[in-house]
Motif scaffolding. Structure first.
Motif, PDB file in Angstrom:
ATOM      1  N   ALA A  34       0.821  -1.228   0.000  1.00 60.63           N
ATOM      2  CA  ALA A  34       0.000   0.000   0.000  1.00 60.63           C
ATOM      3  C   ALA A  34       0.851   1.274   0.000  1.00 60.63           C
ATOM      4  CB  ALA A  34      -0.999   0.011   1.147  1.00 60.63           C
ATOM      5  N   GLU A  35       2.105   1.153  -0.351  1.00 62.22           N
ATOM      6  CA  GLU A  35       2.942   2.344  -0.491  1.00 62.22           C
ATOM      7  C   GLU A  35       3.344   2.542  -1.956  1.00 62.22           C
ATOM      8  OE1 GLU A  35       5.163   2.960   3.807  1.00 62.22           O
ATOM      9  OE2 GLU A  35       6.302   2.002   2.202  1.00 62.22           O
ATOM     10  N   VAL A  36       3.651   3.795  -2.253  1.00 62.48           N
ATOM     11  CA  VAL A  36       4.155   4.097  -3.596  1.00 62.48           C
ATOM     12  C   VAL A  36       5.394   4.982  -3.471  1.00 62.48           C
ATOM     13  CG1 VAL A  36       1.914   3.946  -4.780  1.00 62.48           C
ATOM     14  CG2 VAL A  36       2.654   6.114  -3.801  1.00 62.48           C
ATOM     15  N   VAL A  77       4.199   8.544 -10.205  1.00 57.95           N
ATOM     16  CA  VAL A  77       4.490   7.287  -9.521  1.00 57.95           C
ATOM     17  C   VAL A  77       5.602   6.556 -10.276  1.00 57.95           C
ATOM     18  CG1 VAL A  77       3.556   5.026  -8.859  1.00 57.95           C
ATOM     19  CG2 VAL A  77       2.160   7.103  -8.592  1.00 57.95           C
ATOM     20  N   ILE A  78       6.684   6.191  -9.560  1.00 61.10           N
ATOM     21  CA  ILE A  78       7.763   5.451 -10.231  1.00 61.10           C
ATOM     22  C   ILE A  78       7.807   3.979  -9.815  1.00 61.10           C
ATOM     23  CG2 ILE A  78       9.226   7.375 -10.970  1.00 61.10           C
ATOM     24  CD1 ILE A  78      10.777   7.252  -8.423  1.00 61.10           C
ATOM     25  N   THR A  79       7.312   3.673  -8.648  1.00 59.46           N
ATOM     26  CA  THR A  79       7.154   2.274  -8.245  1.00 59.46           C
ATOM     27  C   THR A  79       5.911   2.214  -7.371  1.00 59.46           C
ATOM     28  OG1 THR A  79       9.499   2.512  -7.654  1.00 59.46           O
ATOM     29  CG2 THR A  79       8.551   0.283  -7.525  1.00 59.46           C
ATOM     30  N   SER A  80       5.199   1.118  -7.412  1.00 57.88           N
ATOM     31  CA  SER A  80       3.971   1.038  -6.627  1.00 57.88           C
ATOM     32  C   SER A  80       3.784  -0.352  -6.032  1.00 57.88           C
ATOM     33  CB  SER A  80       2.759   1.383  -7.505  1.00 57.88           C
ATOM     34  OG  SER A  80       1.566   1.188  -6.782  1.00 57.88           O
ATOM     35  N   VAL A 103       5.504   7.036   0.091  1.00 56.67           N
ATOM     36  CA  VAL A 103       4.335   7.431   0.887  1.00 56.67           C
ATOM     37  C   VAL A 103       3.246   6.374   0.830  1.00 56.67           C
ATOM     38  CG1 VAL A 103       4.575   9.941   0.729  1.00 56.67           C
ATOM     39  CG2 VAL A 103       3.347   8.709  -1.072  1.00 56.67           C
ATOM     40  N   ALA A 104       2.413   6.372   1.856  1.00 50.70           N
ATOM     41  CA  ALA A 104       1.208   5.529   1.865  1.00 50.70           C
ATOM     42  C   ALA A 104       0.268   6.025   0.772  1.00 50.70           C
ATOM     43  CB  ALA A 104       0.531   5.623   3.226  1.00 50.70           C
ATOM     44  N   ASP A 105      -0.448   5.098   0.158  1.00 52.26           N
ATOM     45  CA  ASP A 105      -1.294   5.503  -0.977  1.00 52.26           C
ATOM     46  C   ASP A 105      -2.472   6.383  -0.573  1.00 52.26           C
ATOM     47  OD1 ASP A 105      -2.884   3.615   0.225  1.00 52.26           O
ATOM     48  OD2 ASP A 105      -2.917   2.223  -1.482  1.00 52.26           O
TER      49      ASP A 105
END
Lengths: 332, 332
Positions: A34-36, A77-80, A103-105
């Motif tokens: 749940a982070e990005v 967003v570069i990684t999710s 950060v948290a989504d």
């Protein structure tokens, strides 16, 4: 992965300087579920950030020493590891001053831009525009034929307030600190008149001359002596939305001036401080109206874009010397 | 018929003195149709009258030099050429400072007193009570559990504001200038606490101690430094009805003090000046409520009665040295 962040190195006394900031390289933590990871594209700098550099409480909690400052950011967003976002998504949120951050989504929202430039979503379609619209409409309550004075007229909020007041058929006077901004506000943004407080020795007389019917609404972004001049011209039942007091943010002593109470009293007038979040329930209708006016060409806007993430402190400091016209935004 | 009148002999600089008034004998004109001759019984003296002694505009037009002052008066009809009034009728109106006067019948209203003493119709059931009720309810908007501070608490308006705030289940702190008034406000009028500003050296600390949850409403009759102390304790979304600034009425220079804008701004608070006539449409409902509370014993009131028409100037001057508890009224 390593990234650069800008932290608050020390709390300023008076006008902040580059010494109060420090740039440093950190290693970003691994992504949790749940982070990005977001790469910053545009960073908003705003006058209210000055208050957060102090220890005491202002609108919002203070920035912490040795921690990155934060503010409105548009990023990619570069990684999710979130099922809400995928690589390449454009997002907006209140994020740290880092070139990239984890950060948290739930701290970010997707940004499906229909208006360009995209930086407008940090300004006229972001907090800036909402602040202008809601402060003017909810506290100022402009009526056709009234006289509206806006200080900091060439700033991000002021430039929107003046145009909305014109859309509401008011007589609109801006106060600004440069001839260039004054001309732009009249030529491009429809202000009826602009007073350059830096070249005007008798401000009360200038306000009186520009407002022959007196001042019904004073939308104040600046405070201090130029506000004293406007206040001396308010009409009975005037409304004074207090949006900012940028002239006072860097004072080290409690600012002193003529008491406003006798004026407010004898003229049955209202002065009200606000922060845009006071009107959170009205954000959807305000956003819809602002987007509509922008699409119709009835509302215009301009950004001052500063290039380069390392310029963030300089851009923030520039707000206090009036270097921006419209919104000051840093493009990474 | 001859009568005595008190005229404004000169405009005061700073604190008015007896020298600013002159007593003289005049001959009343013969009654014209629709006129009555009224003998004054009770004369109201009020802080706002100080503003009318100046040349500049205040709430209301200034008194004229060599003309009688005027204010709320309860009187008795002694001769009438009006079909609205007959000899012996008790009437109320805004009338000149004359022992007897000749007025058009549309300048007075019949007074059918159901409450005694009759002087209450100049005070708790007159402009004083309406001012307290409407300023507190319309601008202050008290909610149960909030903290309300009232300056000039022992004055005519303050004594009513505090009681209404208690009826609205608020924590009520008065500020007053005498120990005697402080004790009376607590013992008889239900104030939770009263701060004597004359014997308190650190007002901010005293306000903070009396208001552990901060100040939600500050009903200000006084202004000046004691207001600065209260302002430093306001909560987010505080409301400050400005009813009077009696501490400033006799200053000869523009009063200077800490600017309130930064406080109002960072605490999203509202400060609003008013005069009771701003709420004229609400007079009937306010009067009904005040009369009901008074009849039920939920609202108490007291007058300071000064005896003798020639005492009118002294009674007015006494307001500025705090000689009254509750309403100051002169009985002819």
């Amino acid at each position: 992965m390593n990234t650069t962040q800008i932290v608050l190195a020390s709390r300023p006394t008076g006008m902040p300087t580059q010494e109060n900031f420090r740039s440093e390289t950190i290693t970003l933590p691994d992504l949790q579920p749940a982070e990005v990871m977001v790469q910053g594209l545009y960073y908003s700098v705003d006058p209210y950030m000055r208050g957060r550099m102090n220890e005491g409480k202002s609108y919002v909690p203070p920035f912490k020493i040795d921690c990155p400052l934060e503010g409105g950011v548009i990023g990619k967003v570069i990684t999710s590891r979130s099922d809400q976002f995928k690589k390449g998504d454009i997002v907006i949120g209140n994020l740290p001053w880092q070139e990239a951050c984890v950060v948290a989504d739930n701290k970010i929202k997707p940004l499906h831009a229909t208006v360009s430039p995209i930086s407008f979503y940090l300004s006229v379609l972001g907090m800036t525009g909402l602040t202008a619209y809601l402060g003017l409409m909810q506290i100022g309550v402009p009526k056709a034929g009234e006289t509206v004075v806006v200080s900091g007229a060439g700033g991000a909020v002021g430039i929107v307030v003046g145009q909305i007041a014109k859309l509401k058929e008011c007589h609109v006077i801006g106060i600004s600190g440069s001839e260039e901004k004054a001309n732009l506000l009249k030529a491009q943004f429809g202000f009826d008149e602009v007073i350059n407080y830096k070249t005007t020795s008798k401000m009360s007389e200038a306000v009186r001359a520009a407002c022959p019917k007196g001042v019904d609404i004073y939308f104040d972004n600046v405070g201090g002596e130029l506000s004293d001049a406007v206040m001396s011209c308010i009409n009975k039942h005037a409304r004074i939305p207090l949006c900012g007091q940028i002239s006072l943010y860097n004072t080290t002593q409690i600012p002193v001036g003529p008491r406003v109470q006798p004026l407010l009293l004898t003229r049955s007038s209202l002065m009200q401080g606000f922060i845009v979040s006071d009107y959170e329930t009205l954000f959807p209708e305000a956003s819809t109206q602002l987007t509509k006016w922008l699409a119709e060409g009835k509302l215009k806007f301009t950004d001052t874009i500063v290039h380069g993430f390392p310029q963030l402190p300089a851009a923030l400091l520039g707000l206090f010397t009036g270097e921006n016209t419209g919104k000051m935004v840093v493009r990474a």
